[in-house]
Design a protein around this motif. Structure first.
Motif, PDB file in Angstrom:
ATOM      1  N   LEU A  90     -23.779  22.551  10.693  1.00 25.50           N
ATOM      2  CA  LEU A  90     -22.985  23.735  11.456  1.00 25.50           C
ATOM      3  C   LEU A  90     -24.157  24.975  11.524  1.00 25.50           C
ATOM      4  O   LEU A  90     -24.833  25.018  10.822  1.00 25.50           O
ATOM      5  CB  LEU A  90     -21.960  24.039  10.352  1.00 25.50           C
ATOM      6  CG  LEU A  90     -20.832  23.124  10.062  1.00 25.50           C
ATOM      7  CD1 LEU A  90     -19.708  23.729   9.318  1.00 25.50           C
ATOM      8  CD2 LEU A  90     -20.193  22.560  11.303  1.00 25.50           C
ATOM      9  N   ASP A  96     -19.446  18.556  21.676  1.00 23.12           N
ATOM     10  CA  ASP A  96     -19.606  17.555  20.735  1.00 23.12           C
ATOM     11  C   ASP A  96     -19.547  18.381  19.422  1.00 23.12           C
ATOM     12  O   ASP A  96     -19.729  19.735  19.253  1.00 23.12           O
ATOM     13  CB  ASP A  96     -21.054  17.012  21.070  1.00 23.12           C
ATOM     14  CG  ASP A  96     -20.880  15.390  20.457  1.00 23.12           C
ATOM     15  OD1 ASP A  96     -20.202  15.073  19.444  1.00 23.12           O
ATOM     16  OD2 ASP A  96     -21.852  14.689  21.062  1.00 23.12           O
ATOM     17  N   PHE A  97     -19.381  17.479  18.104  1.00 26.12           N
ATOM     18  CA  PHE A  97     -19.429  18.033  16.951  1.00 26.12           C
ATOM     19  C   PHE A  97     -20.734  17.741  16.491  1.00 26.12           C
ATOM     20  O   PHE A  97     -21.210  16.590  16.490  1.00 26.12           O
ATOM     21  CB  PHE A  97     -18.268  17.199  16.141  1.00 26.12           C
ATOM     22  CG  PHE A  97     -18.424  17.718  14.766  1.00 26.12           C
ATOM     23  CD1 PHE A  97     -17.610  18.782  14.250  1.00 26.12           C
ATOM     24  CD2 PHE A  97     -19.163  17.320  13.521  1.00 26.12           C
ATOM     25  CE1 PHE A  97     -17.504  19.427  12.995  1.00 26.12           C
ATOM     26  CE2 PHE A  97     -19.086  17.672  12.342  1.00 26.12           C
ATOM     27  CZ  PHE A  97     -18.227  18.931  12.099  1.00 26.12           C
ATOM     28  N   LEU A 109     -24.127  18.415  13.741  1.00 21.32           N
ATOM     29  CA  LEU A 109     -24.462  19.028  12.639  1.00 21.32           C
ATOM     30  C   LEU A 109     -26.032  19.223  12.189  1.00 21.32           C
ATOM     31  O   LEU A 109     -26.734  18.668  13.277  1.00 21.32           O
ATOM     32  CB  LEU A 109     -24.137  18.042  11.248  1.00 21.32           C
ATOM     33  CG  LEU A 109     -22.744  17.679  10.973  1.00 21.32           C
ATOM     34  CD1 LEU A 109     -22.499  16.573   9.945  1.00 21.32           C
ATOM     35  CD2 LEU A 109     -22.095  18.941  10.543  1.00 21.32           C
ATOM     36  N   GLY A 113     -22.888  14.288  23.817  1.00 24.84           N
ATOM     37  CA  GLY A 113     -24.193  13.288  23.445  1.00 24.84           C
ATOM     38  C   GLY A 113     -25.157  13.835  22.290  1.00 24.84           C
ATOM     39  O   GLY A 113     -25.779  13.173  21.864  1.00 24.84           O
ATOM     40  N   ASP A 114     -24.976  15.113  22.046  1.00 23.21           N
ATOM     41  CA  ASP A 114     -25.924  15.619  20.858  1.00 23.21           C
ATOM     42  C   ASP A 114     -25.352  15.525  19.435  1.00 23.21           C
ATOM     43  O   ASP A 114     -25.813  15.721  18.435  1.00 23.21           O
ATOM     44  CB  ASP A 114     -26.324  17.033  21.099  1.00 23.21           C
ATOM     45  CG  ASP A 114     -27.127  17.345  21.968  1.00 23.21           C
ATOM     46  OD1 ASP A 114     -27.609  16.301  22.803  1.00 23.21           O
ATOM     47  OD2 ASP A 114     -27.299  18.422  22.538  1.00 23.21           O
ATOM     48  N   GLY A 115     -23.928  14.746  19.597  1.00 22.69           N
ATOM     49  CA  GLY A 115     -23.424  14.811  17.921  1.00 22.69           C
ATOM     50  C   GLY A 115     -22.530  13.471  18.028  1.00 22.69           C
ATOM     51  O   GLY A 115     -23.194  12.580  18.444  1.00 22.69           O
ATOM     52  N   TYR A 116     -21.348  13.647  17.280  1.00 21.54           N
ATOM     53  CA  TYR A 116     -20.757  12.322  16.786  1.00 21.54           C
ATOM     54  C   TYR A 116     -19.664  11.953  17.661  1.00 21.54           C
ATOM     55  O   TYR A 116     -18.697  10.979  17.235  1.00 21.54           O
ATOM     56  CB  TYR A 116     -20.363  12.845  15.376  1.00 21.54           C
ATOM     57  CG  TYR A 116     -21.488  12.897  14.553  1.00 21.54           C
ATOM     58  CD1 TYR A 116     -22.263  11.999  13.858  1.00 21.54           C
ATOM     59  CD2 TYR A 116     -21.714  14.226  14.155  1.00 21.54           C
ATOM     60  CE1 TYR A 116     -23.369  12.236  12.888  1.00 21.54           C
ATOM     61  CE2 TYR A 116     -22.939  14.548  13.430  1.00 21.54           C
ATOM     62  CZ  TYR A 116     -23.748  13.639  12.593  1.00 21.54           C
ATOM     63  OH  TYR A 116     -24.843  13.711  12.127  1.00 21.54           O
ATOM     64  N   TRP A 164     -11.750  14.774  17.129  1.00 21.80           N
ATOM     65  CA  TRP A 164     -12.447  13.719  16.925  1.00 21.80           C
ATOM     66  C   TRP A 164     -12.254  12.779  15.696  1.00 21.80           C
ATOM     67  O   TRP A 164     -12.193  11.667  15.572  1.00 21.80           O
ATOM     68  CB  TRP A 164     -13.927  13.853  17.335  1.00 21.80           C
ATOM     69  CG  TRP A 164     -14.615  14.441  16.126  1.00 21.80           C
ATOM     70  CD1 TRP A 164     -14.840  15.739  15.766  1.00 21.80           C
ATOM     71  CD2 TRP A 164     -15.585  13.985  15.404  1.00 21.80           C
ATOM     72  NE1 TRP A 164     -15.524  16.029  14.707  1.00 21.80           N
ATOM     73  CE2 TRP A 164     -16.021  14.736  14.238  1.00 21.80           C
ATOM     74  CE3 TRP A 164     -15.550  12.243  15.032  1.00 21.80           C
ATOM     75  CZ2 TRP A 164     -16.889  14.393  13.420  1.00 21.80           C
ATOM     76  CZ3 TRP A 164     -16.461  12.098  14.056  1.00 21.80           C
ATOM     77  CH2 TRP A 164     -17.070  13.049  12.931  1.00 21.80           C
ATOM     78  N   TRP A 165     -12.161  13.705  14.608  1.00 22.54           N
ATOM     79  CA  TRP A 165     -12.090  12.969  13.226  1.00 22.54           C
ATOM     80  C   TRP A 165     -10.778  12.335  12.851  1.00 22.54           C
ATOM     81  O   TRP A 165     -10.565  11.649  11.801  1.00 22.54           O
ATOM     82  CB  TRP A 165     -12.534  14.204  12.205  1.00 22.54           C
ATOM     83  CG  TRP A 165     -11.277  15.185  12.319  1.00 22.54           C
ATOM     84  CD1 TRP A 165     -11.440  16.354  13.054  1.00 22.54           C
ATOM     85  CD2 TRP A 165     -10.125  15.403  11.665  1.00 22.54           C
ATOM     86  NE1 TRP A 165     -10.333  16.950  13.197  1.00 22.54           N
ATOM     87  CE2 TRP A 165      -9.391  16.402  12.221  1.00 22.54           C
ATOM     88  CE3 TRP A 165      -9.408  14.484  10.577  1.00 22.54           C
ATOM     89  CZ2 TRP A 165      -8.277  16.745  11.756  1.00 22.54           C
ATOM     90  CZ3 TRP A 165      -8.105  14.865  10.377  1.00 22.54           C
ATOM     91  CH2 TRP A 165      -7.555  15.825  10.833  1.00 22.54           C
TER      92      TRP A 165
END
Lengths: 301, 301
Positions: free
Chosen positions: A234, A229-230, A232, A246-249, A206-207
């Motif tokens: 970690l 999802d990614f 944070l 949906g919980d990340g970036y 994704w990054w």
């Protein structure tokens, strides 16, 4: 952390379960549940749970399949009317010791056989990190290339596509010296597309500033599209840091459109490793997976 | 974890200190100590410690310099005969709220002024992560580009090079949407090399399959070469996971040669964030830094 309030849309043990889409919901046509997402389920529970939830495909792992019996697992899935979306995983090809390298090749050939028996279209390859004590990253990468050349004919004969999975650079030292989609394609393009493809795993790519261009370049080589999802911070074990969509970036809408524009119309596999999910009721996890998948992942166009 | 046995070559408090290279050791000509490496030292201790150890340059951080007084810090370093290798850090340019964006630009102009006052050749730029609640990574990257265009003329007038630092993709969400050296160069190349350069920080770029090619491409744009090692397991705060050279996976010999081949002959800055080092005697840390730098980092050719 409370699983029920932070991760799942459906509180575990809630008296009234939120209605789920019907088993024939066409929005779920391409949804695959990777078995690690509901790690508490054995293979039979997994298959029954997917049938129950209207999920048409499962991503399997070698160890539980071997424990159940490969032929038996193939029959279980087939008789339930499910597809196998992928088999995880082959790879770990970077050992420099000749005996260890030979053992790795033999194990990968077994993995290819297992994928063929299961009817899995691809074997996901996590290529391995730096050899013990080595800092020779280019050397490890060359070794992966050589091992892949040794395995490709065997895979081609059995109709199994080797799916190179670039892992997030966080894992370069210890899991996979294959770090970007571009690098995976450089390697894959030495082989026929039906023999060596790539995995687009949202968490790992994704990054990448080249993501859109490399997904477009991957047209005809995308063996698997995996989502999670990614998030944070970690987890203490970064391997278990993969969160619910949906919980990340991650912008899944953009990624799904890019993957679709590259012509991929295969299964979309939800693969989440997360201790909180593993502690929850797998049926609740599946409900949330389905809802988030429909809301965030599957192309809304 | 025992600091003295696992991190430092010189056990803290050992009765006989291992002899260190003489203050005029030419192998240390390009060594710069980033002040975060010996975080327990105030600015005066840092300067005295570097003079004592024969380290000719220091990398400074804005907060301690501001607390000490910028002019006063400049005089302290200058009067001791040391160079400032870099000032950390400007950046954090991804806020979408107009007021916050304007505040960030104003703060970066102050940082440029501080770098000029200190005689620092460059201001290290950590560009910022995704804006709060946003998943629009391409948008955040465009915003960095626009903010940089707004800051470049101001930096050029003051003779300060803005040094774009790609951060390890681990930090893409929360620290820097600039993730690779190639991406940093795409951005830097829109400006004159003396105005916008790039940082090659071993920790952040070591994994990159394009590393050698992108370092070569960076010829004339390398503003700073920073070293520390990528170690596993990650610290609970991944920001504090930067280890002593030699304790991890980075091939410094190869990287130093690539940086030299690109024509960089400036300071080599040791920047380590590590709780174990911070708990140790800074003089022992400096001894180990010098020894590892000479053994592993500075070009042996």
């Amino acid at each position: 952390m409370s699983v029920s309030t932070t991760v799942l849309d459906v509180p575990s043990g809630a008296p009234a379960r939120v209605p789920t889409p019907a088993a024939t919901d066409p929005r779920l046509d391409r949804l695959a549940l990777n078995q690690k997402t509901t790690d508490g389920w054995g293979l039979e529970d997994l298959v029954a749970g997917c049938v129950d939830a209207g999920i048409p495909a499962v991503g399997l792992w070698r160890e539980p399949v071997q424990a159940y019996g490969v032929e038996r697992a193939a029959a279980l899935v087939r008789d339930a009317g499910l597809r196998v979306s992928s088999l995880c995983r082959g790879g770990f090809l970077t050992a420099t010791d000749p005996a260890a390298a030979a053992t790795a090749l033999a194990d990968n050939r077994r993995a290819i056989d297992e994928a063929a028996t299961l009817g899995a279209p691809c074997l996901v390859m996590v290529v391995g990190g730096l050899p013990e004590g080595s800092r020779d990253l280019p050397g490890a990468r060359r070794q992966v290339e050589e091992a892949l050349a040794a395995l490709a004919p065997y895979a081609a004969e059995r109709g199994v596509q080797l799916a190179l999975e670039p892992l997030h650079p966080l894992f370069c030292a210890d899991r996979a010296v294959l770090s970007t989609l571009g690098q995976a394609l450089d390697l894959a393009e030495r082989f026929a597309p039906e023999t060596v493809g790539v995995v687009v795993d949202a968490y790992h790519v994704w990054w990448d500033p080249e993501l859109e261009a490399q997904v477009a370049r991957a047209a005809g080589r995308i063996a698997s599209y995996q989502v999670c999802d990614f998030v944070l911070p970690l987890a203490d074990d970064p391997l278990l840091s993969r969160g619910m969509m949906g919980d990340g970036y991650v912008d899944f809408t953009a990624l799904t459109r890019a993957v679709a524009a590259a012509g991929y119309d295969g299964d979309i596999e939800v693969e989440i490793f997360d201790r909180a999910l593993w502690a929850a009721d797998p049926r609740d996890v599946v409900d949330t997976v389905k809802r988030r998948y429909v809301e965030l992942v599957v192309d809304p166009v």
